[in-house]
Design a protein around this motif. Sequence first.
Motif, PDB file in Angstrom:
ATOM      1  N   LYS A 114       0.804  -1.268  -0.008  1.00  0.00           N
ATOM      2  CA  LYS A 114       0.079   0.123   0.054  1.00  0.00           C
ATOM      3  C   LYS A 114       0.745   1.124   0.013  1.00  0.00           C
ATOM      4  CE  LYS A 114      -1.100   0.395   4.956  1.00  0.00           C
ATOM      5  NZ  LYS A 114      -1.972   0.319   6.092  1.00  0.00           N
ATOM      6  N   PHE A 115       2.122   1.156   0.735  1.00  0.00           N
ATOM      7  CA  PHE A 115       3.075   2.462   0.207  1.00  0.00           C
ATOM      8  C   PHE A 115       3.518   2.564  -0.886  1.00  0.00           C
ATOM      9  CE2 PHE A 115       2.593   2.011   5.036  1.00  0.00           C
ATOM     10  CZ  PHE A 115       2.577   3.640   5.266  1.00  0.00           C
ATOM     11  N   TYR A 116       3.523   1.439  -1.643  1.00  0.00           N
ATOM     12  CA  TYR A 116       3.960   1.420  -3.161  1.00  0.00           C
ATOM     13  C   TYR A 116       3.090   1.965  -4.016  1.00  0.00           C
ATOM     14  CZ  TYR A 116       8.032  -2.036  -2.675  1.00  0.00           C
ATOM     15  OH  TYR A 116       9.059  -2.472  -2.501  1.00  0.00           O
ATOM     16  N   LEU A 117       1.732   2.011  -3.357  1.00  0.00           N
ATOM     17  CA  LEU A 117       0.407   2.604  -4.191  1.00  0.00           C
ATOM     18  C   LEU A 117       0.620   4.104  -3.886  1.00  0.00           C
ATOM     19  CD1 LEU A 117      -2.158   2.557  -5.639  1.00  0.00           C
ATOM     20  CD2 LEU A 117      -3.286   1.913  -3.439  1.00  0.00           C
ATOM     21  N   ASN A 152       3.022   5.889  -3.238  1.00  0.00           N
ATOM     22  CA  ASN A 152       4.183   6.551  -3.831  1.00  0.00           C
ATOM     23  C   ASN A 152       4.098   6.662  -5.475  1.00  0.00           C
ATOM     24  OD1 ASN A 152       6.948   7.337  -3.610  1.00  0.00           O
ATOM     25  ND2 ASN A 152       7.680   5.724  -4.830  1.00  0.00           N
ATOM     26  N   ARG A 153       3.483   5.817  -6.058  1.00  0.00           N
ATOM     27  CA  ARG A 153       2.897   5.664  -7.252  1.00  0.00           C
ATOM     28  C   ARG A 153       1.997   7.079  -7.582  1.00  0.00           C
ATOM     29  NH1 ARG A 153       4.205   2.190 -11.408  1.00  0.00           N
ATOM     30  NH2 ARG A 153       5.193   0.467 -10.715  1.00  0.00           N
ATOM     31  N   GLY A 209      15.491   2.634  -0.196  1.00  0.00           N
ATOM     32  CA  GLY A 209      14.527   1.732  -0.774  1.00  0.00           C
ATOM     33  C   GLY A 209      13.576   2.623  -1.503  1.00  0.00           C
ATOM     34  N   LEU A 210      13.092   3.884  -0.984  1.00  0.00           N
ATOM     35  CA  LEU A 210      12.354   4.687  -1.820  1.00  0.00           C
ATOM     36  C   LEU A 210      12.755   5.260  -3.062  1.00  0.00           C
ATOM     37  CD1 LEU A 210       9.738   6.431  -1.663  1.00  0.00           C
ATOM     38  CD2 LEU A 210      11.108   8.155  -0.527  1.00  0.00           C
ATOM     39  N   GLY A 211      14.128   5.485  -3.020  1.00  0.00           N
ATOM     40  CA  GLY A 211      14.627   5.740  -4.382  1.00  0.00           C
ATOM     41  C   GLY A 211      14.743   4.597  -5.372  1.00  0.00           C
ATOM     42  N   TYR A 212      14.688   3.392  -5.065  1.00  0.00           N
ATOM     43  CA  TYR A 212      14.724   2.460  -5.887  1.00  0.00           C
ATOM     44  C   TYR A 212      13.288   2.306  -6.613  1.00  0.00           C
ATOM     45  CZ  TYR A 212      19.044   0.620  -3.207  1.00  0.00           C
ATOM     46  OH  TYR A 212      19.961   0.798  -2.814  1.00  0.00           O
ATOM     47  N   HIS A 213      12.178   2.493  -5.635  1.00  0.00           N
ATOM     48  CA  HIS A 213      10.910   2.188  -6.134  1.00  0.00           C
ATOM     49  C   HIS A 213      10.590   3.709  -7.082  1.00  0.00           C
ATOM     50  CE1 HIS A 213       6.426   2.520  -6.049  1.00  0.00           C
ATOM     51  NE2 HIS A 213       6.529   1.126  -6.308  1.00  0.00           N
ATOM     52  N   VAL A 214      11.120   4.771  -6.456  1.00  0.00           N
ATOM     53  CA  VAL A 214      10.994   5.793  -7.781  1.00  0.00           C
ATOM     54  C   VAL A 214      11.572   5.694  -9.163  1.00  0.00           C
ATOM     55  CG1 VAL A 214      11.362   8.399  -8.097  1.00  0.00           C
ATOM     56  CG2 VAL A 214      10.796   7.622  -5.825  1.00  0.00           C
ATOM     57  N   ALA A 215      12.639   5.076  -9.336  1.00  0.00           N
ATOM     58  CA  ALA A 215      13.359   4.712 -10.570  1.00  0.00           C
ATOM     59  C   ALA A 215      12.596   3.832 -11.058  1.00  0.00           C
ATOM     60  CB  ALA A 215      14.695   4.275 -10.023  1.00  0.00           C
TER      61      ALA A 215
END
Length: 499
Positions: free
Chosen positions: A121-124, A126-127, A173-179
């Motif tokens: 849900k935090f991936y969601l 962030n998107r 990890g946040l930067g990895y998901h942003v990329a």
Amino acid sequence: MAAAAAAAAAADVPAEAAAIARRLASCNTGTRERAVRYLLSDFLPASARRLSATDLIKLWKGLFFCFWHADKPLYQSSVATRLASAVSAPPSPTDGAAFLAAYLTTLRREWAHIDVHRLDKFYLLNRRFLHHAFLLLSANSFAPVVTSQVVSVLSDKALLPEADSAAAGTSRGLGYHVAEAFLDELLPVLPVTLETVDALLAPFFIVLAKSTDRVMVSKVKTCVFERLLESGSRLLEMVKKGEEVDKGSAEEKLGKFGLLFGFSKRFLDIGANAATVQWNRKVLFGLRDAFVKIEKALQLSGLEIPVPQFEAAELSVQPNAGDEKAQKKKKTKNVALAEGEMGDAKDLKREKKVKKDKKVKKEKKKKRKVEVVDEGNTTDKSTDAPVDDQQIGDGADGITFDETLKSNLQKQFEMAAAEAGMVKGGSSSSASPVTPVSGKVATKRKRSKSADKLSEASDGGDGSEVFEAATFGYSKGKCSKKGRKARSHNTDTIEEGEA
């Protein structure tokens, strides 16, 4: 007086922000929901310009735990969209960038503490924030000033946190998901000009040049530049074969940038720079060689691909709750419905299973009772009772068939045989001997009819009818075929004896 009132109002803003943050982190769902509505509809539009970066961090501390407590998928999606809408529809683009910066700072600080059950849900979330950041740029026609602000926030707070001295030891990890999600969320607002693409991809060029995080370098290579390379290669093949390219597809939007941007020259320049990290040069030159191939292939084919230009996409930007009263009422109703749903599909299946089990149990209880109709009376048949303990008769004047009754019947049979002349002088005649009664009865109907005769015998009868009924199958004046033959044989024998 006016200046004093303004100063007092400005002083109240941080205190009110702290109070809202406490309500946002409440364990009560209603308290959190009211705090979110008030924050987005009233507080931020009126006080965004007077909020400092520290005040926004306090608010986001509460918002983080507010989203942490959101459990239902529909409610999670609703809260994520409403929070992200504060970026795309702020009072000013600067306020939107400041809200995005506070979000990324908080999420990067808390990322390492997010457990695996809440990570999706935090991936969601962030998107959604990335998507609304690009909606903010699109609403401002990708103005260079606004684009520079948003890109700087993404670079400093997510992609290159090691450049910030205060970010030492925080999770990357946040930067990895942003990329990973960058191009996916950028795709709906494309096409844009090549100059805008250069500004948007600037943080990724910096990562390849200066980052010492090999995981981040690999993510940027795979999820950004190799994807542009593959889209450009597929677009070139489709154009060569004369195939129609779907409008709005990744090949049509991203492929043009892969072919026309000139990535090969850019990677060569970065790799040749003395300040570039030595390990990253291998990645840079590998990307440069791959882009050289498709750029030469396009040049040799003689095909012309139009240069992309910015087109304002017609996207439905969800405004803040409270911009209009009608929208506020509609949104409040939708949130209440989403939050108040009774369980998920598993709960419904569980309820159905419980009802089905209850129904099966009732049917089993009914099947345990087997009804037997005997002479118009309905009785329950017990299959567990022994034969010797069964009741003979219709239930009103039944007789228990036990060992005592067997002994009495045997005596009655002997007396009846003596009176009939079948036993003389203690010796038996040549006729067939009297067969003792057996404890096993053929059917319940025959037992009940025999019981009537036995009861008559016990009341003072001569016992002849009882003898005949028990020995030869006599029942209510009727004899079976075998009984008639045996009776006729015995009568002839008695007559011969008397003669």
